[in-house]
Enzyme design. Structure first.
Site, PDB file in Angstrom:
ATOM      1  N   ASP A 130      59.854 -83.232 -96.802  1.00 24.14           N
ATOM      2  CA  ASP A 130      60.914 -84.169 -96.410  1.00 24.14           C
ATOM      3  C   ASP A 130      61.433 -83.851 -95.000  1.00 24.14           C
ATOM      4  O   ASP A 130      62.271 -84.576 -94.466  1.00 24.14           O
ATOM      5  CB  ASP A 130      62.040 -84.214 -97.452  1.00 24.14           C
ATOM      6  CG  ASP A 130      62.707 -82.869 -97.666  1.00 24.14           C
ATOM      7  OD1 ASP A 130      62.306 -81.875 -97.025  1.00 24.14           O
ATOM      8  OD2 ASP A 130      63.644 -82.805 -98.490  1.00 24.14           O
TER       9      ASP A 130
ATOM     10  N   ASP B  19      56.838 -83.909-101.162  1.00 25.81           N
ATOM     11  CA  ASP B  19      58.218 -83.551-101.524  1.00 25.81           C
ATOM     12  C   ASP B  19      58.945 -84.685-102.230  1.00 25.81           C
ATOM     13  O   ASP B  19      58.863 -85.840-101.796  1.00 25.81           O
ATOM     14  CB  ASP B  19      59.009 -83.282-100.234  1.00 25.81           C
ATOM     15  CG  ASP B  19      59.319 -81.812-100.046  1.00 25.81           C
ATOM     16  OD1 ASP B  19      59.155 -81.029-100.989  1.00 25.81           O
ATOM     17  OD2 ASP B  19      59.735 -81.459 -98.928  1.00 25.81           O
TER      18      ASP B  19
ATOM     19  N   LYS C 139      56.585 -81.351-104.910  1.00 21.59           N
ATOM     20  CA  LYS C 139      57.436 -80.184-104.642  1.00 21.59           C
ATOM     21  C   LYS C 139      58.888 -80.611-104.765  1.00 21.59           C
ATOM     22  O   LYS C 139      59.246 -81.725-104.369  1.00 21.59           O
ATOM     23  CB  LYS C 139      57.167 -79.631-103.235  1.00 21.59           C
ATOM     24  CG  LYS C 139      58.022 -78.407-102.921  1.00 21.59           C
ATOM     25  CD  LYS C 139      57.555 -77.674-101.688  1.00 21.59           C
ATOM     26  CE  LYS C 139      58.111 -78.200-100.396  1.00 21.59           C
ATOM     27  NZ  LYS C 139      59.577 -78.284-100.313  1.00 21.59           N
TER      28      LYS C 139
ATOM     29  N   GLU D  52      63.152 -78.983-104.713  1.00 18.80           N
ATOM     30  CA  GLU D  52      64.024 -77.857-104.379  1.00 18.80           C
ATOM     31  C   GLU D  52      64.923 -77.467-105.552  1.00 18.80           C
ATOM     32  O   GLU D  52      65.378 -78.327-106.306  1.00 18.80           O
ATOM     33  CB  GLU D  52      64.912 -78.235-103.184  1.00 18.80           C
ATOM     34  CG  GLU D  52      64.130 -78.438-101.905  1.00 18.80           C
ATOM     35  CD  GLU D  52      65.018 -78.708-100.695  1.00 18.80           C
ATOM     36  OE1 GLU D  52      66.260 -78.607-100.811  1.00 18.80           O
ATOM     37  OE2 GLU D  52      64.457 -79.032 -99.628  1.00 18.80           O
TER      38      GLU D  52
ATOM     39  N   GLU E  90      62.059 -69.968 -98.861  1.00 18.94           N
ATOM     40  CA  GLU E  90      62.444 -70.280 -97.474  1.00 18.94           C
ATOM     41  C   GLU E  90      63.631 -69.424 -97.034  1.00 18.94           C
ATOM     42  O   GLU E  90      64.651 -69.329 -97.748  1.00 18.94           O
ATOM     43  CB  GLU E  90      62.789 -71.777 -97.364  1.00 18.94           C
ATOM     44  CG  GLU E  90      63.263 -72.150 -95.954  1.00 18.94           C
ATOM     45  CD  GLU E  90      63.257 -73.651 -95.670  1.00 18.94           C
ATOM     46  OE1 GLU E  90      62.797 -74.439 -96.516  1.00 18.94           O
ATOM     47  OE2 GLU E  90      63.714 -74.018 -94.568  1.00 18.94           O
TER      48      GLU E  90
HETATM   49  O1  KIV Z   1      60.026 -80.270 -96.119  1.00 16.82           O
HETATM   50  C1  KIV Z   1      59.347 -79.334 -95.689  1.00 16.82           C
HETATM   51  O2  KIV Z   1      58.684 -79.418 -94.658  1.00 16.82           O
HETATM   52  C2  KIV Z   1      59.361 -78.093 -96.456  1.00 16.82           C
HETATM   53  C3  KIV Z   1      58.763 -76.892 -95.801  1.00 16.82           C
HETATM   54  C4  KIV Z   1      59.687 -76.398 -94.768  1.00 16.82           C
HETATM   55  C5  KIV Z   1      58.386 -75.871 -96.792  1.00 16.82           C
HETATM   56  O3  KIV Z   1      59.851 -78.052 -97.534  1.00 16.82           O
END
Ligand code: KIV
Length: 270
Positions: free
Chosen positions: A44, A83, A113, A115, A180
């Site tokens: 994202d 994401d 993915k 968070e 991160e």
């Molecule tokens: O959104 C993104 O690019 C990420 C990376 C920084 C791992 O989550």
């Protein structure tokens, strides 16, 4: 060779460190695929590095799906991760499932993915056949709650919390965990405790894999850059020099020359 989600586990078991790079468009996807990058993430961060937002918070599902489709078309071998943006899973479990399915079905992602310690969502998705990559430590979608983008897990208590969350996500079926902006020692402890791979960004050398934002590591971004970013190229200067050279050629009449013109004779009308 095509990378599958099972390869992530194999990489961990064989001690093979691996790279993941973010990607948001078709030509870059082709470049990364040809370079043999095994895992490509439509993060994202799309919002910041491509769409010009200040944070990742405004990014929508439609935007991630649109860019994931473009990246999908550019890949032949790399594993595609996409994401779930802010708002795609915060309201309800049902929202999270529906949006993850969209990323797979419409975007062509192999892995989603998300968070935070969203254990229930991870377990629901994996039980329905959607592989999930978790993301702990600094989770930029919680920008306001965290008071900005700061290094996380700096106290013993916070490291124990990070470890507990990572273990719960592994048990829920996550295929990997992005860590991160955490101290190297915290990442080492999580990496040693888990049987799934950790992928670090600003998390030091002990993770099983490393991820960077491609725009930053290609030297294309502007403005503040976190300490952990290593620039492997200076594409911004190269692109600016090319643009200037073109403008100068146009002004001087040096472009287009005969080599770049269609100088066929005009045929008489038939
Ligand atoms: O959104 C993104 O690019 C990420 C990376 C920084 C791992 O989550």
């Amino acid at each position: 060779m095509t990378t599958t989600v099972l390869d992530l586990q194999r990489f961990k078991e064989e001690g093979q460190r691996f790279a993941m790079l973010t990607c948001y468009d078709y030509p870059t996807a082709q470049v990364l695929d040809e370079a043999g990058i095994p895992v490509v993430l439509v993060g994202d961060t799309l919002g910041i590095f491509v769409l010009g937002y200040e944070t990742t918070l405004p990014v929508t599902m439609d935007e991630v799906v649109h860019h994931t489709r473009a990246v999908r078309r550019g890949l032949t071998k790399a594993l595609l991760v996409a994401d779930l943006p802010f708002g795609a899973y915060q309201a309800s479990l049902a929202d999270g499932v529906a949006n993850a399915v969209r990323l797979v079905k419409e975007g062509g992602a192999a892995v989603v993915k998300l968070e935070g310690a969203e254990v229930e969502l991870v377990s629901t998705l994996t039980s329905k056949g959607v592989p999930v990559m978790a993301h702990l430590g600094l989770t930029p979608q919680s920008f306001h709650e965290l008071g900005g983008n700061r290094v996380q897990a700096r106290t013993e208590k916070a490291v124990l919390g990070l470890l507990a969350d990572a273990r719960r996500l592994e048990e829920a079926g996550a295929c990997a965990v992005v860590l991160e902006a955490v101290p190297s020692e915290a990442a080492r402890r999580v990496t040693e405790a888990l049987s799934i791979p950790t992928i670090g960004i600003g998390a030091g050398p002990h993770c099983d894999g490393q991820v960077l934002v491609s725009t930053e590591m290609f030297g294309l971004s502007s403005g503040h850059q976190p300490r952990f970013v290593k620039r492997y190229a200076d594409l911004r200067s190269e692109m600016a020099a090319a643009a200037k050279a073109f403008a100068e050629d146009v002004a001087s009449g040096g472009y287009p020359d005969a080599e770049h013109s269609y100088d066929w004779e005009i045929r008489p009308t038939e």
